[in-house]
Design a protein around this motif. Structure first.
Motif, PDB file in Angstrom:
ATOM      1  N   THR A 134       0.662  -1.295   0.014  1.00  0.00           N
ATOM      2  CA  THR A 134       0.050   0.116  -0.022  1.00  0.00           C
ATOM      3  C   THR A 134       0.927   1.267  -0.077  1.00  0.00           C
ATOM      4  O   THR A 134       2.067   1.247   0.647  1.00  0.00           O
ATOM      5  CB  THR A 134      -0.776   0.054   1.226  1.00  0.00           C
ATOM      6  N   PRO A 135       0.365   2.376  -0.589  1.00  0.00           N
ATOM      7  CA  PRO A 135       1.136   3.684  -0.758  1.00  0.00           C
ATOM      8  C   PRO A 135       1.003   4.150   0.810  1.00  0.00           C
ATOM      9  O   PRO A 135       0.279   3.978   1.581  1.00  0.00           O
ATOM     10  CB  PRO A 135       0.349   4.454  -1.506  1.00  0.00           C
ATOM     11  N   THR A 136       2.253   4.747   1.165  1.00  0.00           N
ATOM     12  CA  THR A 136       2.506   5.491   2.441  1.00  0.00           C
ATOM     13  C   THR A 136       1.723   6.761   2.383  1.00  0.00           C
ATOM     14  O   THR A 136       1.099   7.224   3.309  1.00  0.00           O
ATOM     15  CB  THR A 136       4.174   5.948   2.726  1.00  0.00           C
ATOM     16  N   SER A 137       1.931   7.545   1.275  1.00  0.00           N
ATOM     17  CA  SER A 137       0.768   8.395   1.087  1.00  0.00           C
ATOM     18  C   SER A 137       0.575   8.655  -0.217  1.00  0.00           C
ATOM     19  O   SER A 137       1.017   8.171  -1.372  1.00  0.00           O
ATOM     20  CB  SER A 137       1.242  10.090   1.538  1.00  0.00           C
ATOM     21  N   GLY A 138      -0.430   9.499  -0.687  1.00  0.00           N
ATOM     22  CA  GLY A 138      -0.870   9.644  -2.102  1.00  0.00           C
ATOM     23  C   GLY A 138      -1.998   8.408  -2.629  1.00  0.00           C
ATOM     24  O   GLY A 138      -2.407   7.801  -1.449  1.00  0.00           O
ATOM     25  N   GLU A 139      -2.388   8.289  -3.748  1.00  0.00           N
ATOM     26  CA  GLU A 139      -3.329   7.329  -4.222  1.00  0.00           C
ATOM     27  C   GLU A 139      -2.995   6.506  -5.327  1.00  0.00           C
ATOM     28  O   GLU A 139      -2.323   7.162  -6.228  1.00  0.00           O
ATOM     29  CB  GLU A 139      -4.647   8.004  -4.203  1.00  0.00           C
ATOM     30  N   ALA A 140      -3.484   5.409  -5.379  1.00  0.00           N
ATOM     31  CA  ALA A 140      -3.292   4.486  -6.581  1.00  0.00           C
ATOM     32  C   ALA A 140      -4.475   3.854  -6.757  1.00  0.00           C
ATOM     33  O   ALA A 140      -4.981   3.056  -5.806  1.00  0.00           O
ATOM     34  CB  ALA A 140      -2.129   3.494  -6.177  1.00  0.00           C
ATOM     35  N   TRP A 141      -5.062   4.275  -7.841  1.00  0.00           N
ATOM     36  CA  TRP A 141      -6.396   3.777  -8.438  1.00  0.00           C
ATOM     37  C   TRP A 141      -6.145   2.404  -9.341  1.00  0.00           C
ATOM     38  O   TRP A 141      -5.415   2.981 -10.385  1.00  0.00           O
ATOM     39  CB  TRP A 141      -7.265   4.541  -8.901  1.00  0.00           C
ATOM     40  N   VAL A 142      -6.665   1.312  -9.061  1.00  0.00           N
ATOM     41  CA  VAL A 142      -6.265   0.626 -10.173  1.00  0.00           C
ATOM     42  C   VAL A 142      -7.794  -0.183 -10.452  1.00  0.00           C
ATOM     43  O   VAL A 142      -8.358  -0.569  -9.703  1.00  0.00           O
ATOM     44  CB  VAL A 142      -5.281  -0.894  -9.816  1.00  0.00           C
ATOM     45  N   LEU A 143      -8.059   0.010 -11.675  1.00  0.00           N
ATOM     46  CA  LEU A 143      -9.381  -0.943 -12.163  1.00  0.00           C
ATOM     47  C   LEU A 143     -10.328  -0.046 -11.307  1.00  0.00           C
ATOM     48  O   LEU A 143     -11.261  -0.803 -10.626  1.00  0.00           O
ATOM     49  CB  LEU A 143      -9.414  -2.234 -12.232  1.00  0.00           C
ATOM     50  N   ASN A 144     -10.284   1.252 -10.936  1.00  0.00           N
ATOM     51  CA  ASN A 144     -11.385   1.927 -10.071  1.00  0.00           C
ATOM     52  C   ASN A 144     -11.489   1.403  -8.765  1.00  0.00           C
ATOM     53  O   ASN A 144     -12.421   1.657  -8.115  1.00  0.00           O
ATOM     54  CB  ASN A 144     -12.763   1.916 -10.808  1.00  0.00           C
ATOM     55  N   GLN A 145     -10.318   1.286  -8.261  1.00  0.00           N
ATOM     56  CA  GLN A 145     -10.367   0.721  -6.710  1.00  0.00           C
ATOM     57  C   GLN A 145      -9.091   1.385  -6.197  1.00  0.00           C
ATOM     58  O   GLN A 145      -7.897   1.260  -6.908  1.00  0.00           O
ATOM     59  CB  GLN A 145     -10.051  -0.688  -6.477  1.00  0.00           C
ATOM     60  N   SER A 146      -9.336   2.183  -4.907  1.00  0.00           N
ATOM     61  CA  SER A 146      -8.195   2.657  -4.632  1.00  0.00           C
ATOM     62  C   SER A 146      -7.417   1.759  -3.596  1.00  0.00           C
ATOM     63  O   SER A 146      -7.902   1.282  -2.694  1.00  0.00           O
ATOM     64  CB  SER A 146      -8.760   4.014  -3.675  1.00  0.00           C
ATOM     65  N   ILE A 147      -6.017   1.372  -3.943  1.00  0.00           N
ATOM     66  CA  ILE A 147      -5.448   0.403  -3.443  1.00  0.00           C
ATOM     67  C   ILE A 147      -5.397   0.578  -1.873  1.00  0.00           C
ATOM     68  O   ILE A 147      -5.304  -0.335  -0.907  1.00  0.00           O
ATOM     69  CB  ILE A 147      -3.768   0.570  -4.008  1.00  0.00           C
ATOM     70  N   GLY A 148      -4.981   2.065  -1.515  1.00  0.00           N
ATOM     71  CA  GLY A 148      -4.797   2.065  -0.028  1.00  0.00           C
ATOM     72  C   GLY A 148      -5.917   1.885   0.713  1.00  0.00           C
ATOM     73  O   GLY A 148      -5.590   1.469   2.124  1.00  0.00           O
TER      74      GLY A 148
END
Ligand SMILES: Nc1ncnc2c1ncn2[C@@H]1O[C@H](COP(=O)(O)OP(=O)(O)OP(=O)(O)O)[C@@H](O)[C@H]1O
Ligand SMILES: [Mg+2]
Lengths: 391, 237
Positions: B61-75
């Motif tokens: 998972t990210p420490t900060s910020g966002e990662a969207w993969v296939l419309n889902q927020s990994i964090g």
């Protein structure tokens, strides 16, 4: 669950030799533990049934002064047989026994013995008392094999017996050994001389008296009788339980070793596997397993090991145990050295309960052991697992 | 956010605790990938390629910020949701293949379908199709230790592709292969990308891989140093 079963099965079968080694170790633990426990149960059964046949019947009334550990109480512990037992005695369902302190002089040596007066026609004990119903040159007597060896007496030997009667007067006569029996029950043999009850009554001037009253039926409700102490069978066999308990305690070391072996097998497949298999665990997670599902898979694998072990154990264990139950196990040392009834050959008894409980214990222990690495897996970081970095 | 994007990364930072301080492996990454891309994260060792790929793959998972993969927020995914995303939508290819050594080729490829609870007949067909794509239909009963490195990686590709995922993440897929095998598996992946419209994201510093990429994202010290599209791209020769 179905998927986990399928995958666990593939993992086990795929691991081949390693799986079978573990399964065999595990099954060995099952079989040996069951065998050992069966021996203990067989011993318990045999000891108690030998005691019943040779010493205690279905239970006894003891004269209130009688103390089986103190031969000096014998001079005080005798009384007239209570009338209420006459009918039972007449039917042969109760056998009175009078006990008197005496001394034998085999080959000039002096040996203190307990003289037991018993009805030659009794059939409650396996004692060959019918042999007492003969006319010989002296008082007919039977003795146990241990005593015979101890005193170097043989069938037909004549030996001097000295005793003290009710009035404290010493007297002596010759007895003739008419039979020697072997019983496995030390208490029925050691320094005991059996002669006809009527003869002992006359010798001791204790007409109609007894020290012990042994009855046949252990299930019947028994009344308390003034001057006599009721000793039910469970009380009389308590010493067997006690000694077997200490023997069992000694055996627990052995159980623990066997359980450790079983745990080692599981340790190898489960605990070591999380190090050996961490990359595999990472792969499962990358492919869409949660860590909990990985734990589930490992647990199913462990359970399958146990089940396989039960099956493999059954394969060779059932014939082996069945053969043991039939052929018996001959103790590789002199059985006479034990304090309680013990035959040289013990026939192990395997009950369904014993087998099920042993299997359950081993399965529970191995499952618990397998739970430890599961917790580690549950905490594992998948990226590190994939790199195989966890120590 | 852009709904055509299959991956969307905003202000992503990842740091690892290092004793008392922390080590920043990725800082302030902004990226967006669309469906059907054949893209690589390129950079020297330690530049953060694997770290970024792992976050996109919901393994981290990210420490900060966002990662969207296939419309889902990994964090913000639970462990279960992340597992579900990987199970249904993502395929992984690793440098060291990560095949299940005691399972056959067929069983390895079948694995993701078992997790998806697809019935046996359908499974068999899908596995055989996938093995057809990588040209390994004659090795169904072999086990990974009996295969060459190139064959192993082809099994891994079949395993990643068998469920027709939306996104395949490949971390140094050619690092253990010789040139001929590298080209073979890369051509296979290009073909699958074109036929099935599967999005591929690589992490690599191998020139052979780089030669097949349509978009090259250069990472340096945890930052995007360059992001370029190949102008006149030729498909499989
Ligand atoms: N779990 C971790 N804990 C601490 N530091 C980490 C961890 N994972 C990665 N790093 C560090 O983060 C940096 C980036 O690592 P990463 O594995 O992403 O590099 P990479 O670009 O994939 O390199 P390579 O080409 O060697 O695979 C490295 O310096 C690495 O040491
Ligand atoms: Mg890397």
């Amino acid at each position: 669950m179905k998927t986990a079963l399928k995958l666990a099965y593939r993992n086990l079968v795929g691991a081949g030799l390693r799986t079978w080694l573990n399964v065999i170790v595990l099954s060995f633990s099952f079989v040996v533990i069951i065998w050992l426990k069966g021996i203990m149960m067989g011993w318990d059964y045999q000891a108690k049934s030998d005691m019943t046949d040779w010493q205690i019947g279905g239970g006894q009334y003891w004269h209130e002064q009688y103390d089986s550990f103190d031969p000096f109480t014998l001079s005080e512990s005798h009384a007239v047989i209570p009338e209420q037992f006459n009918k039972e005695i007449a039917l042969g369902d109760m056998v009175p026994m009078l006990m008197v302190q005496g001394t034998l002089y085999p080959q000039g040596r002096m040996q203190s013995v307990t003289i037991k007066g018993i009805d030659p026609h009794q059939n409650l004990f396996l004692l060959p008392t019918h042999r007492l119903d003969t006319v010989v040159d002296g008082i007919p007597a039977i003795i146990g094999l241990a005593t015979a060896q101890d005193m170097q007496l043989e069938k037909g030997d004549l030996v001097t017996l000295r005793w003290r009667d009710a009035n404290g007067t010493f007297d002596a006569t010759d007895i003739v050994v008419v039979d020697i029996f072997s019983s496995n029950v030390p208490a029925a043999e050691a320094s005991q001389v059996y002669i006809p009850l009527q003869t002992l009554w006359e010798m001791s001037d204790m007409e109609g008296e007894a020290t012990l009253l042994t009855f046949r039926d252990e299930d019947e409700e028994r009344a308390e009788v003034q001057g006599w102490v009721l000793k039910p069978k469970e009380v009389l066999t308590a010493s067997v339980d006690k000694i077997l308990k200490t023997k069992t305690a000694g055996q627990s070391v052995f159980y623990i070793i066997l359980l450790l072996l079983a745990m080692l097998a599981i340790f190898d497949t489960q605990v070591l596997s999380i190090f050996r298999r961490q990359k595999e665990i990472g792969t499962y997670i990358a492919l869409g397993y949660t860590r909990r599902e990985v734990v589930g898979l490992f647990t199913v694998e462990c359970a399958m090991h146990s089940i396989l072990a039960v099956l493999v154990g059954a394969l060779y264990g059932i014939p082996f145990l069945a053969w043991q139950a039939k052929a018996g196990w001959t103790i590789p040392m002199d059985a006479g050295d034990f304090g309680i009834a013990m035959a040289q050959t013990i026939y192990p008894v395997f009950s369904i309960g014993l087998i099920i409980s042993t299997v359950l214990i081993v399965v529970v222990v191995t499952t618990v052991v397998s739970y430890w690495p599961s917790r580690k897996i549950a905490k594992m970081n998948p990226t590190e697992a994939l790199r195989g970095r966890i120590q | 956010m852009d709904n055509n994007a299959i991956i969307q990364i905003r202000e992503l930072t990842k740091s690892f605790p290092m004793g008392k301080s922390k080590f920043t492996a990725l800082s302030n990454i902004n990226l967006s990938l669309e469906k059907g891309e054949f893209t690589g994260l390129i950079g020297p060792s330690g530049s953060g390629k694997t770290t970024l790929l792992n976050i996109v793959g919901s393994l981290d998972t990210p420490t900060s910020g966002e990662a969207w993969v296939l419309n889902q927020s990994i964090g913000s995914l639970s462990a279960k949701e992340a597992a579900r995303l990987r199970k249904e939508k993502l395929g992984f290819i690793f440098q060291s293949y990560n095949l299940l050594a005691v399972h056959t080729v067929f069983e390895n490829v079948e694995f993701p379908l078992l997790l998806l609870k697809i019935d046996a007949a359908e499974r068999k067909k899908m596995v055989m199709d996938a093995l057809e794509w990588v040209g390994l239909t004659d090795k169904v009963k072999s086990k990974p230790p009996q295969l060459s490195g190139g064959e192993c990686q082809r099994v891994a590709i079949a395993r990643a592709m068998v469920k027709r995922p939306s996104l395949v993440l490949a971390d140094e897929p050619t690092a253990n292969l010789d040139a001929a095998n590298s080209h073979h598996i890369l051509q296979t992946m290009v073909k699958l990308n074109e036929e099935l419209k599967t999005t591929f994201l690589f992490a690599t510093h191998d020139d052979k891989v780089i030669g097949y990429l349509r978009r090259k994202i250069y990472l340096l010290d945890g930052k995007v140093a360059n992001d370029e599209w190949v102008k006149d791209y030729h498909t499989v020769k």
